[in-house]
Write an enzyme that holds these catalytic residues in place. Structure first.
Site, PDB file in Angstrom:
ATOM      1  N   HIS A   1       6.798  -7.411 -16.869  1.00  0.00           N
ATOM      2  CA  HIS A   1       6.544  -6.373 -17.861  1.00  0.00           C
ATOM      3  C   HIS A   1       7.503  -5.193 -17.710  1.00  0.00           C
ATOM      4  O   HIS A   1       8.204  -5.037 -16.697  1.00  0.00           O
ATOM      5  CB  HIS A   1       5.086  -5.885 -17.777  1.00  0.00           C
TER       6      HIS A   1
ATOM      7  N   CYS B   1       2.709  -7.873  -9.944  1.00  0.00           N
ATOM      8  CA  CYS B   1       3.508  -8.314 -11.083  1.00  0.00           C
ATOM      9  C   CYS B   1       4.971  -7.910 -10.892  1.00  0.00           C
ATOM     10  O   CYS B   1       5.322  -7.205  -9.954  1.00  0.00           O
ATOM     11  CB  CYS B   1       2.966  -7.718 -12.377  1.00  0.00           C
TER      12      CYS B   1
END
Length: 610
Positions: free
Chosen positions: A457, A476
């Site tokens: 992201h 992440c």
């Protein structure tokens, strides 16, 4: 192993097979085959059932191999090594070129005369079998073990799940059958060659391993004495040692003198090349970190190369025609087309206590202006203390509160909640951050569904990409240029850069499905070689090199021949590991277990999926 030791072993095997006792008791080939068949047929038949019991019997693949070759000895006969045995032995002795250890495939019987009373794991006394037949069975076990290690590594992935994969097709092959076919068709060497990983990255590591072993044979690289930082304009014996060090590792170009005492621009360029290869700031100054990297012994670098060769055995021969690869210790995301890197962008990975896992998946869609359903663990441990100290924190960050994690849960007014009554153990609410400039996921996230709920992201914290060591996320992967990545992935779908920018600026949440899903691989390589031959090393940020080394040194033997003194006279017994301090093993197990902690409650929540 030294050549003299190899010759000694070979002569010992010949002497063993030609001993008077054996010659006097020589039987016909038919009798030998009948003995082998009588012993191994029941084991092979049980192996056909593929039950849990047979998977633990190390003799099962051996028995199946002999059934395929009509129960004939393959590697040795009464006169010593046959030509197939010579191929096997040369392969074992050369296994170090693939980062393996020849000593792993040698057993005590090769180092001293066999005991007259040989016991087997099935408690059947087989002293009636000729000793060269026993040797042949033992060497079959050696060959199958070596073949399996060469093909898929020495460590079973299920024992180290943090090194496992998601959405990878199961890799399976029938090595006893393949080996038997190779023996019968006289292509044993080709069979062994085909077992090696076919990734070019593995081949380049193998070539580099040979170069570094040659450096070791010449005494390694010289030590640079401690002292102040070295930089342009300096001179003296430390500069001369620096030149020698960089010359051996290939950083100093051929036109640069090795014995010059001056720190000139040519040497500065060589230092910068070394720093780039080791993930350091390429400032051309030999400071504390650069000197520490230069002082790592060549033995340690060889071990690092070997461990990363081991990792390549866990992967398929191809990652696909195009794919995304995130190398965690390098803090980068690479867009690959075949063997070519077409885009490279800096990345941020998980903290040491919230590690980014290694996994593979397929990216199927991306989300513009995404919600962030804040994971429970982050809500309890990170967000709650901020809300308690700052009642306006949630409003300022655009975070909304819901009664539960049910999709239909009603929204609550955060001012009506007594936050001081909540704790890391009791936090029933779901927090969701709306799309905005301060949203933790930025303006786009890239989804490749996986059990760990990890994704790639954007981020509002762009300044962190200027750090050299980028371990700031909760599991992440954050990318520095997400718009470039989105444009590449949506090429041909009517999404040019102008349309992407407009969609992101609109603030409206939007899901875009990829017409052509792309494989994603989150990998952990602390050593690799670029296509141009540049050798790279990185810090073992999660201690996974150490964990792998511990696992390799403490693994249970998968040889049918024992290698510890307690079982020396049990040729075919299933061995236990060498005696080790129980506390050390427990400590190692704890460290390995800590590395395989699931990141699902850290990295994100699947509620934001399609």
């Amino acid at each position: 192993m030294k050549p003299q030791a190899i010759i000694t072993l070979l002569l010992m095997m010949v002497a063993l097979c030609q001993s008077p006792t054996m010659a006097a008791a020589e039987t016909t080939h038919a009798a030998v085959e009948d003995d082998l068949q009588a012993w191994l047929t029941p084991i092979a038949q049980v192996g056909d059932e593929k039950s849990d019991a047979t998977r633990g019997n190390l003799l099962t693949p051996v028995a199946r191999f002999y059934r395929m070759v009509d129960y004939r000895p393959v590697w040795v006969d009464a006169n010593g090594l046959r030509w197939q045995g010579q191929i096997l032995w040369r392969a074992i002795m050369a296994s170090s070129s693939d980062g393996l250890r020849p000593d792993d495939y040698l057993f005590p019987a090769l180092a001293e005369p066999w005991n007259d009373s040989v016991s087997f794991s099935d408690a059947i006394r087989l002293s009636y079998l000729k000793r060269y037949v026993q040797m042949d069975v033992a060497l079959t076990g050696v060959m199958l073990t070596y073949a399996n290690h060469l093909w898929q590594g020495r460590i079973a992935l299920e024992t180290l799940t943090h090194m496992g994969f998601t959405d990878q097709p199961a890799r399976s092959r029938d090595l006893p059958v393949e080996l038997a076919a190779a023996v019968k068709e006289d292509r044993l060497s080709a069979f062994l060659e085909a077992l090696q990983p076919r990734q070019k990255a593995y081949r380049r590591l193998k070539s580099t391993l040979k170069q570094y072993e040659q450096i070791r044979e010449t005494g390694g690289w010289p030590a640079i004495a401690p002292g102040p930082s070295l930089q342009l304009g300096d001179q003296g014996p430390r500069v001369s040692a620096l030149r020698s060090r960089l010359n051996l590792s290939g950083d100093l170009t051929a036109d640069q003198p090795v014995d010059d005492l001056r720190y000139d621009q040519g040497l500065e360029t060589a230092v910068m090349r070394f720093q780039y290869r080791h993930g350091l700031v390429p400032d051309g100054v030999v400071g504390r970190k650069t000197l520490a990297a230069m002082s790592v012994p060549v033995d340690d670098r060889i071990l690092q190369l070997q461990l990363n060769m081991e990792r390549w055995r866990w992967y398929p021969d191809s990652f696909g025609k195009r794919y995304l690869m995130v190398n965690i210790p390098d803090f980068t995301l690479n867009v690959m087309e075949g063997d070519w890197m077409v885009r490279r962008m800096r990345a941020i990975v998980g903290k040491s206590h919230r590690k980014t896992p290694t996994l593979s998946g397929r990216m199927t869609y991306l989300e513009l202006n995404p919600y962030w359903n804040i994971p429970r663990r982050i809500a309890r441990k990170d967000i709650l203390p901020k809300v308690v100290s700052d009642p306006d924190y949630l409003t300022r960050q655009g975070i909304r509160v819901f009664d539960s994690w049910d999709h239909q849960a009603p929204e609550l007014d955060p001012t009506g909640i007594i936050w001081e009554n909540l704790s890391s153990r009791y936090f029933p609410y779901r927090l969701r951050q709306d799309p905005s400039d301060v949203n933790a996921l930025g303006r786009v996230k890239f989804m490749f569904p996986n059990p760990q709920s990890v994704y790639i992201h954007d981020t509002p914290g762009k300044a962190l990409f200027n750090r050299q060591k980028r371990i700031f996320s909760s599991g992440c992967v954050r990318v520095e240029t997400p718009l470039d990545l989105a444009q590449y992935l949506l090429d041909g779908q009517g999404w040019d850069r102008t349309r992407l920018e407009a969609a992101m600026m609109s603030g409206r949440r939007q899901t875009v499905v990829l017409d052509d899903p792309i494989p994603v691989h989150l990998v952990y390589f602390t050593a690799w070689v670029d296509a141009d031959g540049t050798v790279n090393f990185r810090e073992d940020i999660y201690d996974r090199d150490r964990d792998l080394l511990i696992a390799l040194n403490h693994r249970h033997s998968d040889m049918i021949v024992c290698s510890n003194d307690a079982m020396r006279n049990h040729l075919m017994a299933v061995c236990s590991p060498l005696p080790t301090d129980p506390n050390a093993i427990a400590d190692a197990s704890t460290r390995i277990a800590s590395a395989i902690e699931s990141t699902g409650d850290v990295a994100g929540d699947p509620m934001t999926g399609l």
